[in-house]
Design a protein around this motif. Structure first.
Motif, PDB file in Angstrom:
ATOM      1  N   LEU A  57      -1.907 -11.837  -0.655  1.00  0.00           N
ATOM      2  CA  LEU A  57      -1.788 -12.235   0.746  1.00  0.00           C
ATOM      3  C   LEU A  57      -3.095 -12.161   1.520  1.00  0.00           C
ATOM      4  O   LEU A  57      -3.191 -12.709   2.625  1.00  0.00           O
ATOM      5  N   THR A  58      -4.088 -11.470   0.988  1.00  0.00           N
ATOM      6  CA  THR A  58      -5.313 -11.251   1.753  1.00  0.00           C
ATOM      7  C   THR A  58      -6.514 -11.098   0.837  1.00  0.00           C
ATOM      8  O   THR A  58      -6.386 -10.651  -0.306  1.00  0.00           O
ATOM      9  N   GLU A  59      -7.675 -11.454   1.369  1.00  0.00           N
ATOM     10  CA  GLU A  59      -8.935 -11.204   0.661  1.00  0.00           C
ATOM     11  C   GLU A  59      -9.603  -9.938   1.177  1.00  0.00           C
ATOM     12  O   GLU A  59     -10.686  -9.582   0.707  1.00  0.00           O
ATOM     13  N   LYS A  60      -8.973  -9.277   2.141  1.00  0.00           N
ATOM     14  CA  LYS A  60      -9.521  -8.025   2.665  1.00  0.00           C
ATOM     15  C   LYS A  60      -9.346  -6.909   1.628  1.00  0.00           C
ATOM     16  O   LYS A  60      -8.732  -7.088   0.574  1.00  0.00           O
ATOM     17  N   VAL A  61      -9.878  -5.744   1.948  1.00  0.00           N
ATOM     18  CA  VAL A  61      -9.867  -4.612   1.015  1.00  0.00           C
ATOM     19  C   VAL A  61      -8.442  -4.076   0.843  1.00  0.00           C
ATOM     20  O   VAL A  61      -7.774  -3.752   1.823  1.00  0.00           O
ATOM     21  N   VAL A  62      -7.990  -4.004  -0.405  1.00  0.00           N
ATOM     22  CA  VAL A  62      -6.704  -3.389  -0.721  1.00  0.00           C
ATOM     23  C   VAL A  62      -6.972  -1.924  -1.070  1.00  0.00           C
ATOM     24  O   VAL A  62      -7.631  -1.611  -2.065  1.00  0.00           O
ATOM     25  N   ASP A  63      -6.467  -1.057  -0.225  1.00  0.00           N
ATOM     26  CA  ASP A  63      -6.793   0.369  -0.173  1.00  0.00           C
ATOM     27  C   ASP A  63      -5.575   1.142  -0.688  1.00  0.00           C
ATOM     28  O   ASP A  63      -4.616   1.354   0.050  1.00  0.00           O
ATOM     29  N   VAL A  64      -5.611   1.536  -1.966  1.00  0.00           N
ATOM     30  CA  VAL A  64      -4.433   2.144  -2.593  1.00  0.00           C
ATOM     31  C   VAL A  64      -4.559   3.665  -2.616  1.00  0.00           C
ATOM     32  O   VAL A  64      -5.546   4.208  -3.123  1.00  0.00           O
ATOM     33  N   HIS A  65      -3.538   4.320  -2.097  1.00  0.00           N
ATOM     34  CA  HIS A  65      -3.493   5.779  -2.006  1.00  0.00           C
ATOM     35  C   HIS A  65      -2.411   6.262  -2.975  1.00  0.00           C
ATOM     36  O   HIS A  65      -1.221   6.108  -2.724  1.00  0.00           O
ATOM     37  N   MET A  66      -2.849   6.836  -4.095  1.00  0.00           N
ATOM     38  CA  MET A  66      -1.909   7.286  -5.119  1.00  0.00           C
ATOM     39  C   MET A  66      -1.536   8.751  -4.906  1.00  0.00           C
ATOM     40  O   MET A  66      -2.322   9.652  -5.193  1.00  0.00           O
ATOM     41  N   MET A  67      -0.338   8.957  -4.404  1.00  0.00           N
ATOM     42  CA  MET A  67       0.206  10.299  -4.225  1.00  0.00           C
ATOM     43  C   MET A  67       1.132  10.592  -5.392  1.00  0.00           C
ATOM     44  O   MET A  67       2.359  10.634  -5.258  1.00  0.00           O
ATOM     45  N   VAL A  68       0.508  10.764  -6.565  1.00  0.00           N
ATOM     46  CA  VAL A  68       1.263  10.934  -7.812  1.00  0.00           C
ATOM     47  C   VAL A  68       0.616  12.032  -8.646  1.00  0.00           C
ATOM     48  O   VAL A  68      -0.586  12.281  -8.564  1.00  0.00           O
ATOM     49  N   ASP A  69       1.429  12.674  -9.467  1.00  0.00           N
ATOM     50  CA  ASP A  69       0.912  13.663 -10.405  1.00  0.00           C
ATOM     51  C   ASP A  69       0.124  12.974 -11.516  1.00  0.00           C
ATOM     52  O   ASP A  69       0.495  11.889 -11.974  1.00  0.00           O
ATOM     53  N   VAL A  88      -7.215   9.095  -5.230  1.00  0.00           N
ATOM     54  CA  VAL A  88      -6.380  10.044  -5.969  1.00  0.00           C
ATOM     55  C   VAL A  88      -6.509  11.403  -5.294  1.00  0.00           C
ATOM     56  O   VAL A  88      -7.514  11.689  -4.642  1.00  0.00           O
ATOM     57  N   HIS A  89      -5.512  12.227  -5.442  1.00  0.00           N
ATOM     58  CA  HIS A  89      -5.545  13.533  -4.792  1.00  0.00           C
ATOM     59  C   HIS A  89      -6.241  14.574  -5.660  1.00  0.00           C
ATOM     60  O   HIS A  89      -5.948  14.696  -6.861  1.00  0.00           O
ATOM     61  N   TYR A  90      -7.130  15.312  -5.036  1.00  0.00           N
ATOM     62  CA  TYR A  90      -7.764  16.444  -5.703  1.00  0.00           C
ATOM     63  C   TYR A  90      -6.708  17.358  -6.311  1.00  0.00           C
ATOM     64  O   TYR A  90      -6.844  17.836  -7.448  1.00  0.00           O
ATOM     65  N   GLU A  91      -5.643  17.598  -5.557  1.00  0.00           N
ATOM     66  CA  GLU A  91      -4.615  18.555  -5.960  1.00  0.00           C
ATOM     67  C   GLU A  91      -3.776  18.064  -7.141  1.00  0.00           C
ATOM     68  O   GLU A  91      -3.075  18.856  -7.765  1.00  0.00           O
ATOM     69  N   ALA A  92      -3.848  16.760  -7.448  1.00  0.00           N
ATOM     70  CA  ALA A  92      -2.995  16.178  -8.495  1.00  0.00           C
ATOM     71  C   ALA A  92      -3.733  15.922  -9.797  1.00  0.00           C
ATOM     72  O   ALA A  92      -3.107  15.519 -10.779  1.00  0.00           O
ATOM     73  N   ILE A 100     -12.309   9.995 -11.716  1.00  0.00           N
ATOM     74  CA  ILE A 100     -13.299   9.241 -10.936  1.00  0.00           C
ATOM     75  C   ILE A 100     -14.033   8.250 -11.836  1.00  0.00           C
ATOM     76  O   ILE A 100     -14.231   7.077 -11.476  1.00  0.00           O
ATOM     77  N   GLN A 101     -14.430   8.704 -13.009  1.00  0.00           N
ATOM     78  CA  GLN A 101     -15.150   7.817 -13.929  1.00  0.00           C
ATOM     79  C   GLN A 101     -14.273   6.650 -14.390  1.00  0.00           C
ATOM     80  O   GLN A 101     -14.749   5.519 -14.542  1.00  0.00           O
TER      81      GLN A 101
END
Length: 217
Positions: A57-69, A88-92, A100-101
Motif C-alpha cells: 500500500l505504500t512506499e514509505k518505511v514499514v516499521d515492524v515491532h516484533m513483540m515476540v519471544d 526486536v526486544h532486548y528482553e526477548a 542484530i546481525q
C-alpha cells in the motif's frame, strides 16, 4: 528529521487501505506494524501477511515491532515480507548480537526496543550497531495506555549517547504518545513518534495534521 509512524494496531482494519493512503498523502513517513505472540506480551496481533499488505500500500518505511519471544526465528520472514526496519526486544533475545546481525544480513535496518524498566545501559555493547532504538514509554502489548513519566529520562540519555557516538541512531518512542506530550518527547531527543489511539480516534486527517505540524515545528 522528525517522523510520524502511525500504529496500525489502532487502525480500522475494514478501511486499512484508505487509512494508509490518507496518512501517506498527509506526510506520514513510517507505518508501524506490531507483531505480538501472546507470550512475550499478553496480546496477539498481526502476522506477516499484514506486513506484506502494508508494503503493497505504500512506499514509505514499514516499521515492524516484533513483540515476540526469541525473535531470530522470524527475522528472515519479516524482512521477506517487506519490513524496512525490524525492532526486536532486548528482553526477548537470547543472543542479541546474533539477532542484530541477522537483521542486517537480510537488508533491513536494525532496531532494539527496551521496556520501561530496562535501563539504557543494557544496550551499551550494541549501540554502535543499531540504526534505531525504540523506547517503550508504556508496558508493551496493549494500546491506549498513559505514558510512564520516567521513560522520558531514558530518551534524554539516549540522545546524549547518539550525539556523542560515531554511529548516531534514531530514537523512536512508542506508548501513550499524543498531541499534548509530542513536543516534550521531541525536545527530549526522540525523532520518530509512534501513535495509535490518539491518531485514529476521531477525525484521522485532522489528527494527522496536528501531529505533523508539531513534528515540523
Amino acid at each position: 528529521m522528525n517522523c510520524l509512524s502511525p500504529s496500525l494496531l489502532s487502525s480500522d482494519l475494514t478501511r486499512l487501505s484508505d487509512q494508509v493512503r490518507l496518512l501517506d498523502n498527509a506526510g506520514a513517513a513510517y507505518f508501524h506494524v506490531d507483531i505480538m505472540d501472546g507470550s512475550f506480551v499478553p496480546n496477539i496481533s498481526f502476522g506477516f501477511p499484514m506486513v506484506k499488505a502494508v508494503r503493497s500500500l505504500t512506499e514509505k518505511v514499514v516499521d515492524v515491532h516484533m513483540m515476540v519471544d526469541d525473535p531470530i526465528r522470524y527475522v528472515d520472514l519479516c524482512a521477506e515480507s517487506g519490513a524496512d526496519i525490524i525492532s526486536v526486544h532486548y528482553e526477548a533475545c537470547k543472543h542479541l548480537d546474533a539477532v542484530i546481525q541477522r537483521i542486517k544480513q537480510d537488508g533491513a535496518m536494525a532496531s532494539v526496543a527496551i521496556n520501561p524498566a530496562t535501563p539504557v545501559s543494557a544496550l551499551s555493547c550494541v549501540l554502535d550497531q543499531l540504526d534505531m532504538v525504540l523506547v517503550m514509554t508504556v508496558n508493551p502489548g496493549l494500546g491506549g495506555q498513559k505514558l510512564i513519566p520516567y521513560t522520558v529520562d531514558k530518551i534524554r540519555e539516549l540522545k546524549k549517547l547518539s550525539d556523542e557516538s560515531k554511529n548516531s541512531f534514531d530514537i523512536e518512542v512508542d506508548g501513550g504518545v499524543n498531541t499534548e506530550n509530542a513536543g516534550m518527547l521531541l525536545d527530549a531527543g526522540a525523532n520518530i513518534l509512534v501513535t495509535g489511539h490518539a491518531l485514529f480516534s476521531g477525525d484521522l486527517e485532522e489528527n494527522a495534521t496536528q501531529f505533523l505540524n508539531i513534528l515540523e515545528e
